[in-house]
Design a protein around this motif. Structure first.
Motif, PDB file in Angstrom:
ATOM      1  N   GLU A 144       4.783  10.070 -10.851  1.00 31.54           N
ATOM      2  CA  GLU A 144       4.940   9.831 -12.286  1.00 31.54           C
ATOM      3  C   GLU A 144       3.644   9.321 -12.899  1.00 31.54           C
ATOM      4  OE1 GLU A 144       7.248  10.592 -14.497  1.00 31.54           O
ATOM      5  OE2 GLU A 144       8.159  11.689 -12.838  1.00 31.54           O
ATOM      6  N   SER A 204      10.002  13.491   2.684  1.00 30.28           N
ATOM      7  CA  SER A 204      10.079  12.873   1.364  1.00 30.28           C
ATOM      8  C   SER A 204      10.976  13.670   0.434  1.00 30.28           C
ATOM      9  CB  SER A 204       8.672  12.776   0.745  1.00 30.28           C
ATOM     10  OG  SER A 204       7.849  11.952   1.526  1.00 30.28           O
ATOM     11  N   ASP A 217       4.437   9.073  -3.364  1.00 28.72           N
ATOM     12  CA  ASP A 217       5.845   8.769  -3.574  1.00 28.72           C
ATOM     13  C   ASP A 217       6.190   9.003  -5.049  1.00 28.72           C
ATOM     14  OD1 ASP A 217       5.095   6.527  -5.084  1.00 28.72           O
ATOM     15  OD2 ASP A 217       5.351   5.135  -3.397  1.00 28.72           O
ATOM     16  N   GLU A 218       7.462   8.784  -5.385  1.00 30.25           N
ATOM     17  CA  GLU A 218       7.955   9.126  -6.719  1.00 30.25           C
ATOM     18  C   GLU A 218       7.215   8.377  -7.817  1.00 30.25           C
ATOM     19  OE1 GLU A 218      12.268   9.281  -9.079  1.00 30.25           O
ATOM     20  OE2 GLU A 218      12.178   8.871  -6.933  1.00 30.25           O
ATOM     21  N   ARG A 219       6.958   7.087  -7.607  1.00 26.96           N
ATOM     22  CA  ARG A 219       6.262   6.299  -8.624  1.00 26.96           C
ATOM     23  C   ARG A 219       4.841   6.816  -8.829  1.00 26.96           C
ATOM     24  NH1 ARG A 219       2.543   2.561  -8.357  1.00 26.96           N
ATOM     25  NH2 ARG A 219       2.705   2.437  -6.078  1.00 26.96           N
ATOM     26  N   GLU A 250       8.323  19.768 -10.141  1.00 22.54           N
ATOM     27  CA  GLU A 250       7.067  19.271 -10.696  1.00 22.54           C
ATOM     28  C   GLU A 250       6.483  20.265 -11.701  1.00 22.54           C
ATOM     29  OE1 GLU A 250       5.688  16.671  -6.791  1.00 22.54           O
ATOM     30  OE2 GLU A 250       4.534  18.447  -7.386  1.00 22.54           O
ATOM     31  N   THR A 277       0.411  16.107  -5.104  1.00 26.02           N
ATOM     32  CA  THR A 277       1.496  15.140  -4.906  1.00 26.02           C
ATOM     33  C   THR A 277       2.054  15.150  -3.496  1.00 26.02           C
ATOM     34  OG1 THR A 277       3.224  16.718  -5.558  1.00 26.02           O
ATOM     35  CG2 THR A 277       2.173  15.447  -7.320  1.00 26.02           C
TER      36      THR A 277
END
Length: 519
Positions: A180, A462, A175-177, A205, A171
């Motif tokens: 997920e 980030s 990015d966050e999306r 995470e 990761t």
């Protein structure tokens, strides 16, 4: 393999390199259909353990059982054929080949003696759609962002339908999306009976997706626990070999608050434009400040940094240094004006892997160290020794190949490369990406010390907590525009996220018109 026996059992693994005991009686047990975290500081032995398992290194001692059978793979390819796929932190695919060709590299579908391009492209699109990635699979992989390249590497590994998938910092560029989406794929793999070894320095995470954790320190396995049974603080304490009380006193971040040492702007950039990805960016930095640059993937953060370093040519906008306009047509111009830049992509744009620590550290300083093409070896050695000591770079010596160092120590060498030039402004793109808690703290403390000495720092991160706790101010970019400047008094993770999501926050009109005088 019985139903109760783990899928993978590594016991008493020992591995030595010349002068270095990398692993000493280390162990790792991964259950069937389990997501297992493997953590430790850089240099703890995680990567060596993985490379022993996958055949990149030969173990000196110990045993490895996979699905109840003793195994010893002699190459990563053999491990892959044996049911183990590995995704490395640094993307190791072929940039000039297409996205589809990279996914099917070495196992291209064929129609008779010819490669079936249509089928390869169709299956690539279907596979990437699982990750919500929709790109032209016929384009070169190198034309895609680092995040897309990382997702392609993950998709390739998943496509092997292995029994065990190893994810090393998967990761770090997402990015966050996208994170997920990846977690959804990991949970699906678990439901399908596939086990995952998940290596990450982002503790949130681990708790979000992992069942159990193995903790390594100094080449040994020091703990194996259920994730529900260990707190974050205890996890960090076990990694660092410290007591919890000592960690609480030190706090969770090594950043010290910094403030400008002068009211005059060191850097004032307005209306920067380099193309569609960067259309109207404003940012300014004073001496002694750590200024954060935040935004979602594709917001223009890296493009801003590259424009300020002369790596991308400006199509519009102005850059002022110490109140004077400058024109940066190439990185050499920026270096001449006292600007240093550490890229996010440490592997391809930072280190030169087959060169030594000494050569990497003094690369930008060589013109000043040379006369008639001859390098002053004594002066070079003095500088290298000084910065190895000052930054606490863990190396067997200045002639050690930099690729043999941990990620955190490689990052320290890159910082030293610029610090030995005595820069006025240091631009850092994800300086703590993919490095452990200890090394991260050391780098944060170093940046605070440098800023307190008058260095201006512009930092992309980030990790919003890192910006909220360590920055003097934060500029937020969205769709290539600077949409807000958050002063110290208003900084929080929630405030940054609000602006990143909705573009709502402090007005930036005055940033462009007043040069940030309100900060």
């Amino acid at each position: 393999m019985t139903e109760t026996e783990p899928l993978l059992v590594m016991e008493n693994i020992t591995k030595t390199f010349p002068g270095v005991l990398a692993l000493q009686d280390a162990s790792l047990r991964v259950g069937s259909a389990e997501v297992h975290a493997l953590i430790g500081q850089n240099g703890a032995g995680k990567s060596t353990m993985i490379k022993v398992l996958t055949g990149a290194y030969r173990k000196d001692h110990g045993s490895i059982r996979l699905a109840g059978k003793e195994v010893e793979f002699h190459s990563p390819g053999a491990a892959q054929r044996g049911g183990i796929s590995t995704i490395y932190q640094e993307v190791n695919l072929v940039g000039f080949r297409s996205v589809a060709e990279n996914i099917f590299l070495g196992r291209e579908p064929r129609r008779g003696p010819l490669i079936d391009g249509r089928r390869m492209h169709t299956e690539s699109r279907q596979l990437l759609a699982r990750f919500d990635i929709h790109v032209d699979v016929t384009e070169p992989l190198g034309a895609q962002s680092i995040a897309v390249q990382q997702m392609v590497a993950i998709a390739r590994a998943v496509s092997f339908q292995s029994r065990l998938v190893i994810m090393d910092e998967p990761t770090s560029s997402l990015d966050e999306r996208e994170v997920e989406t990846l977690f959804g794929v990991i949970r699906q793999l678990k439901q399908d009976g596939v086990s995952v070894i998940f290596v990450s320095h982002r503790l949130d995470e681990l708790y979000a997706v992992c069942d159990r954790v193995t903790i390594m320190r100094d080449g040994r396995t020091v703990d194996e626990r259920d994730m529900r049974e260990i707190s974050k603080l205890e996890l960090v304490a076990r990694m660092l070999g410290k007591e919890i009380g000592e960690l609480r006193r030190q706090g969770e971040t090594a950043f010290a608050q910094t403030q400008a040492t002068s009211d005059e702007l060191l850097l004032d950039a307005r209306g920067l434009q380099t193309g569609p990805a960067l259309r109207n960016a404003h940012v300014n930095v004073r001496p002694g400040e750590i200024v954060g640059l935040a935004g979602l993937l594709g917001s223009g953060r890296t493009e801003t940094a590259r424009a300020l370093f002369g790596a991308d040519e400006l199509q519009g906008g102005e850059i002022h240094l110490n109140g004077r306009p400058v024109h940066l047509h190439a990185p050499a111009d920026a270096i001449g004006h006292g600007i240093g830049f550490c890229s996010e992509d440490r592997k391809t744009e930072g280190i030169i892997p087959h060169m030594s620590v000494r050569e990497n550290l003094t690369l930008a300083l060589l013109p000043a160290l040379s006369r008639a093409g001859i390098v002053d070896a004594a002066r070079q050695a003095e500088i290298v020794d000084r910065f190895i000591a000052r930054l606490g770079i863990k190396t067997s010596g200045p002639d050690q190949k930099i690729r043999e160092l941990s990620g955190g120590n490689q990052q320290k060498v890159l910082l030293a490369r610029w610090l030995c030039l005595n820069p006025k402004l240091l631009i850092l793109d994800e300086p703590t990406r993919g490095i452990d808690v200890g090394a991260k703290g050391e780098i944060q403390a170093l940046l605070s010390e440098l800023a307190q000495g008058g260095l201006g720092v512009l930092m992309i991160s980030s990790e919003l907590e890192e910006l909220a706790e360590g920055a003097s101010r934060v500029f937020v970019l969205r769709d290539g525009h600077t949409v807000a400047e958050l002063p110290r008094a208003e900084l929080s993770q929630d405030a940054i996220m609000q602006v990143m999501a909705h573009g709502e926050g402090a007005s930036v009109a005055s940033v462009a018109s007043q040069g940030g005088a309100h900060a």
